[in-house]
Design a protein around this motif. Structure first.
Motif, PDB file in Angstrom:
ATOM      1  N   VAL A   3       9.171  -0.101 -94.727  1.00  0.00           N
ATOM      2  CA  VAL A   3       8.284   1.028 -94.517  1.00  0.00           C
ATOM      3  C   VAL A   3       7.284   1.123 -95.660  1.00  0.00           C
ATOM      4  CG1 VAL A   3       8.125   3.545 -94.314  1.00  0.00           C
ATOM      5  CG2 VAL A   3       9.991   2.308 -93.177  1.00  0.00           C
ATOM      6  N   GLY A   4       6.011   1.234 -95.319  1.00  0.00           N
ATOM      7  CA  GLY A   4       4.955   1.478 -96.285  1.00  0.00           C
ATOM      8  C   GLY A   4       4.331   2.830 -96.001  1.00  0.00           C
ATOM      9  N   VAL A   5       4.125   3.612 -97.050  1.00  0.00           N
ATOM     10  CA  VAL A   5       3.540   4.946 -96.914  1.00  0.00           C
ATOM     11  C   VAL A   5       2.250   4.982 -97.720  1.00  0.00           C
ATOM     12  CG1 VAL A   5       3.850   7.418 -97.272  1.00  0.00           C
ATOM     13  CG2 VAL A   5       5.815   5.984 -96.636  1.00  0.00           C
ATOM     14  N   ASP A   6       1.169   5.366 -97.073  1.00  0.00           N
ATOM     15  CA  ASP A   6      -0.136   5.461 -97.722  1.00  0.00           C
ATOM     16  C   ASP A   6      -0.529   6.917 -97.851  1.00  0.00           C
ATOM     17  OD1 ASP A   6      -2.828   4.862 -98.604  1.00  0.00           O
ATOM     18  OD2 ASP A   6      -3.483   5.252 -96.547  1.00  0.00           O
ATOM     19  N   LEU A   7      -0.699   7.370 -99.103  1.00  0.00           N
ATOM     20  CA  LEU A   7      -1.160   8.727 -99.368  1.00  0.00           C
ATOM     21  C   LEU A   7      -2.677   8.676 -99.488  1.00  0.00           C
ATOM     22  CD1 LEU A   7       1.431   9.614-102.157  1.00  0.00           C
ATOM     23  CD2 LEU A   7       1.649  10.023 -99.694  1.00  0.00           C
ATOM     24  N   GLY A   8      -3.381   8.977 -98.436  1.00  0.00           N
ATOM     25  CA  GLY A   8      -4.829   8.909 -98.437  1.00  0.00           C
ATOM     26  C   GLY A   8      -5.458  10.232 -98.813  1.00  0.00           C
ATOM     27  N   THR A   9      -6.763  10.312 -98.666  1.00  0.00           N
ATOM     28  CA  THR A   9      -7.475  11.555 -98.946  1.00  0.00           C
ATOM     29  C   THR A   9      -7.350  12.532 -97.783  1.00  0.00           C
ATOM     30  OG1 THR A   9      -9.101  10.288-100.215  1.00  0.00           O
ATOM     31  CG2 THR A   9      -9.695  12.529 -99.616  1.00  0.00           C
ATOM     32  N   GLN A  10      -7.479  12.022 -96.574  1.00  0.00           N
ATOM     33  CA  GLN A  10      -7.501  12.876 -95.396  1.00  0.00           C
ATOM     34  C   GLN A  10      -6.176  12.907 -94.654  1.00  0.00           C
ATOM     35  OE1 GLN A  10     -10.931  12.137 -92.908  1.00  0.00           O
ATOM     36  NE2 GLN A  10     -12.184  11.565 -94.648  1.00  0.00           N
ATOM     37  N   SER A  11      -5.287  11.941 -94.933  1.00  0.00           N
ATOM     38  CA  SER A  11      -4.030  11.908 -94.192  1.00  0.00           C
ATOM     39  C   SER A  11      -3.002  11.068 -94.933  1.00  0.00           C
ATOM     40  CB  SER A  11      -4.246  11.329 -92.782  1.00  0.00           C
ATOM     41  OG  SER A  11      -4.638   9.966 -92.857  1.00  0.00           O
ATOM     42  N   VAL A  12      -1.750  11.223 -94.519  1.00  0.00           N
ATOM     43  CA  VAL A  12      -0.652  10.354 -94.934  1.00  0.00           C
ATOM     44  C   VAL A  12      -0.316   9.464 -93.752  1.00  0.00           C
ATOM     45  CG1 VAL A  12       1.796  10.255 -95.524  1.00  0.00           C
ATOM     46  CG2 VAL A  12       0.312  11.914 -96.651  1.00  0.00           C
ATOM     47  N   ARG A  13      -0.188   8.170 -94.004  1.00  0.00           N
ATOM     48  CA  ARG A  13       0.105   7.217 -92.935  1.00  0.00           C
ATOM     49  C   ARG A  13       1.347   6.433 -93.297  1.00  0.00           C
ATOM     50  NH1 ARG A  13      -1.102   4.852 -88.157  1.00  0.00           N
ATOM     51  NH2 ARG A  13      -1.713   2.671 -88.084  1.00  0.00           N
ATOM     52  N   ALA A  14       2.255   6.264 -92.344  1.00  0.00           N
ATOM     53  CA  ALA A  14       3.476   5.483 -92.541  1.00  0.00           C
ATOM     54  C   ALA A  14       3.550   4.387 -91.489  1.00  0.00           C
ATOM     55  CB  ALA A  14       4.706   6.383 -92.453  1.00  0.00           C
ATOM     56  N   LEU A  15       3.918   3.194 -91.935  1.00  0.00           N
ATOM     57  CA  LEU A  15       4.106   2.063 -91.030  1.00  0.00           C
ATOM     58  C   LEU A  15       5.484   1.463 -91.237  1.00  0.00           C
ATOM     59  CD1 LEU A  15       0.788  -0.045 -91.274  1.00  0.00           C
ATOM     60  CD2 LEU A  15       1.392   1.643 -89.539  1.00  0.00           C
ATOM     61  N   ALA A  16       6.139   1.103 -90.154  1.00  0.00           N
ATOM     62  CA  ALA A  16       7.368   0.307 -90.201  1.00  0.00           C
ATOM     63  C   ALA A  16       7.006  -1.089 -89.717  1.00  0.00           C
ATOM     64  CB  ALA A  16       8.443   0.922 -89.320  1.00  0.00           C
ATOM     65  N   VAL A  17       7.208  -2.092 -90.581  1.00  0.00           N
ATOM     66  CA  VAL A  17       6.671  -3.436 -90.338  1.00  0.00           C
ATOM     67  C   VAL A  17       7.793  -4.468 -90.404  1.00  0.00           C
ATOM     68  CG1 VAL A  17       4.906  -5.099 -91.030  1.00  0.00           C
ATOM     69  CG2 VAL A  17       4.561  -2.669 -91.471  1.00  0.00           C
ATOM     70  N   THR A  18       7.747  -5.436 -89.498  1.00  0.00           N
ATOM     71  CA  THR A  18       8.745  -6.499 -89.490  1.00  0.00           C
ATOM     72  C   THR A  18       8.343  -7.623 -90.442  1.00  0.00           C
ATOM     73  OG1 THR A  18       7.709  -7.829 -87.752  1.00  0.00           O
ATOM     74  CG2 THR A  18       9.131  -6.000 -87.046  1.00  0.00           C
ATOM     75  N   ALA A  19       9.238  -8.592 -90.595  1.00  0.00           N
ATOM     76  CA  ALA A  19       8.996  -9.715 -91.501  1.00  0.00           C
ATOM     77  C   ALA A  19       7.819 -10.570 -91.058  1.00  0.00           C
ATOM     78  CB  ALA A  19      10.250 -10.580 -91.614  1.00  0.00           C
ATOM     79  N   THR A  20       7.486 -10.529 -89.779  1.00  0.00           N
ATOM     80  CA  THR A  20       6.363 -11.325 -89.279  1.00  0.00           C
ATOM     81  C   THR A  20       5.101 -10.487 -89.098  1.00  0.00           C
ATOM     82  OG1 THR A  20       7.140 -10.974 -87.004  1.00  0.00           O
ATOM     83  CG2 THR A  20       7.869 -12.986 -88.121  1.00  0.00           C
ATOM     84  N   GLY A  21       5.112  -9.256 -89.588  1.00  0.00           N
ATOM     85  CA  GLY A  21       3.914  -8.448 -89.563  1.00  0.00           C
ATOM     86  C   GLY A  21       3.723  -7.580 -88.348  1.00  0.00           C
ATOM     87  N   GLU A  22       4.707  -7.515 -87.476  1.00  0.00           N
ATOM     88  CA  GLU A  22       4.589  -6.639 -86.311  1.00  0.00           C
ATOM     89  C   GLU A  22       4.788  -5.186 -86.741  1.00  0.00           C
ATOM     90  OE1 GLU A  22       6.892  -5.576 -82.115  1.00  0.00           O
ATOM     91  OE2 GLU A  22       7.545  -7.266 -83.345  1.00  0.00           O
ATOM     92  N   VAL A  23       3.877  -4.328 -86.342  1.00  0.00           N
ATOM     93  CA  VAL A  23       4.018  -2.901 -86.632  1.00  0.00           C
ATOM     94  C   VAL A  23       4.893  -2.299 -85.541  1.00  0.00           C
ATOM     95  CG1 VAL A  23       2.819  -0.698 -86.893  1.00  0.00           C
ATOM     96  CG2 VAL A  23       1.798  -2.787 -87.801  1.00  0.00           C
ATOM     97  N   ALA A  24       6.136  -1.968 -85.924  1.00  0.00           N
ATOM     98  CA  ALA A  24       7.110  -1.470 -84.954  1.00  0.00           C
ATOM     99  C   ALA A  24       7.045   0.036 -84.792  1.00  0.00           C
ATOM    100  CB  ALA A  24       8.522  -1.886 -85.379  1.00  0.00           C
TER     101      ALA A  24
END
Length: 488
Positions: A3-24
């Protein structure tokens, strides 16, 4: 799954990503800001609420046992003061908050020797150290009990349930000595900043702790998974391109233009327009930010059909008009000129030519940035990825490849949260960050330059170089180097 979490200016975004780069799984929650002149503040507690909601959305359909680690990135130079238990004592001063401008001279007087050794020469008004000094002055008597927290530190403390180290990437603008990987104690002592106010330092990609039970309840992240040190959002976006070999660069073109690359040696820039973050493997991630960019399109062509304008621009290669496309007053890269202003030459041309000149003008500035980096001795011959909102235009990407005379790669999913997930994956698997990034980031398309087209833009490029030099903004040495690198 990572899981990667991005604290941006306008929003917080979270992605769950597999070893091959698929955004699950993905999740996003809006943030609100308070702006008033040079002030730009956010409520740190809102970050934490948004992190919980974004993570829960991203993990909604993912079994907990699949998630192996989490990392967080945040806006560069965003800081606040907390009490020893991590509760906010102040609002967060955001990355572009400029109220601390009068503290820059004081910071430079104490730490100028360190800043010069690190290659960036001087602090800037919106950097974190001047803001820290401003906060301490604004909160008299708080120095002994307060703790400095970058944006990511505040969230990481909540995730871990205890105080954590900060990463060297976020600590750059706070004055950390990235060569020694320590705080320059003598500098902070001279500035009256207690050593206990500063968090310990770790490289991006280090394990800071594990997710605590309380944070697991708030976010849906499994308790006990590793919490990995993240980085700034700009560095995370670079990691998210997957190209981390020496000489590779990422060009982010949104409202403004930002270049970030990979080097083994620290770049020394006498102008201080290029500064370098410490890479997770101990190398360097130099970069610079221009005040030119696509923001000029929304400003000068409001409410226009951009597809229609792009079709018209295709017939003007090169444009008769020459545009220096500054979004706001003053230039920061590839030269420093606070007095610089955008300009248009031969502006009596039709609208298609005028729009073409904007697209081409941004490409010319991008090319000048690479010529300047080459002059500094930076390796620039590796892969070049393009990211940012401008990549939605296939025509503009091809035009930039033509002007630069080199292939450009368009990642399938390039965003900071993906870069944070790369850090989480590398730390939990023991693989190198570059190797991990290469396997997790997919390339959507490679665009090769058309040799016959590249030569078309040389005259326009050299005309812009000459005009910038004539106005006294671009130094003769940089202009001469740009001419030398242009085949005639």
């Amino acid at each position: 799954m990572w899981v990667g979490v991005d604290l941006g200016t306008q929003s917080v975004r979270a992605l769950a990503v597999t070893a091959t780069g698929e955004v699950a799984g993905s999740g996003s929650r809006r943030l609100t800001s308070l702006r008033d002149g040079p002030r730009h503040e956010q409520d740190p507690e809102e970050w934490w609420r948004a992190v919980g909601e974004a993570c829960r959305a991203a993990l909604r359909d993912i079994p907990g046992e699949a998630v192996r680690a989490v990392a967080v990135d945040g806006t560069s130079g965003t800081v606040l003061l907390t009490d020893p238990d991590g509760r906010p004592l102040t609002p967060a001063l955001m990355y572009d908050d400029a109220r601390a401008a009068d503290q820059v001279r004081r910071a430079d007087a104490a730490g100028g020797e360190v800043w010069r050794r690190l290659g960036y020469q001087r602090m800037q008004p919106a950097w974190a150290l001047p803001k820290l000094l401003w906060l301490l002055n604004d909160q008299p008597g708080s120095a002994e009990k307060a703790r400095l927290a970058h944006q990511v530190d505040f969230v990481n403390r909540r995730l871990a349930g205890h105080a954590v180290a900060t990463d060297l990437s976020n600590a750059l603008k706070t004055g950390a000595d990235l060569i020694a990987e320590t705080w320059p104690e003598a500098v902070f002592e001279e500035l009256g900043v207690p050593a206990g106010l500063l968090p310990p330092l770790e490289r991006s990609g280090s394990v800071l702790g594990t997710v605590c039970a309380e944070a697991a309840d708030a976010t849906g992240l499994p308790a006990g998974i590793p919490l990995v040190a993240g980085c700034t959002d700009g560095c995370a976006a670079q990691l998210g391109t997957g190209r981390l070999t020496v000489g590779s660069w990422n060009s982010v073109l949104g409202t403004t233009l930002v270049l970030k690359g990979v080097t083994t040696e620290l770049i020394q820039d006498p102008l201080g327009v290029v500064y370098s973050h410490k890479a997770p493997d101990g190398g360097w991630l130099p970069g610079g930010a221009s005040s030119t960019g696509a923001g000029i399109i929304s400003r000068d062509f409001p409410d226009r059909d951009l597809d229609e304008l792009t079709r018209a621009a295709r017939g003007h290669e090169p444009a008769r008009t020459l545009t220096y496309p500054l979004v706001s007053a003053g230039e920061r890269f590839p030269f420093v000129a606070p007095e610089a202003r955008g300009f248009v030459l031969d502006e009596d041309a039709d609208e298609g030519d005028r729009f073409a000149s904007v697209l081409q003008g941004i490409g010319y500035v991008e090319r000048l940035c690479f010529d300047y980096l080459d002059m500094l001795g930076a390796p620039i011959g590796g892969d070049l990825t393009l990211t940012g909102g401008s990549t939605k235009s296939t025509y503009w990407c091809r035009l930039r490849a033509d002007i630069l005379g080199r292939p450009v790669l368009l990642p399938e999913q390039a965003e900071p949260a993906l870069g944070a997930a790369v850090l989480a994956a590398a730390a939990s698997t023991g693989r190198g960050v570059a190797e991990t990034a290469a396997s997790m980031v997919r390339v959507r398309e490679t665009i090769d330059p058309r040799p016959t087209h590249t030569a078309r833009f040389d005259d326009g490029y050299l005309r812009l170089v000459a005009e910038l030099e004539r106005r006294g903004w671009l130094s003769p040495a940089v202009a001469a180097h740009a001419r030398e690198r242009t085949p005639r």
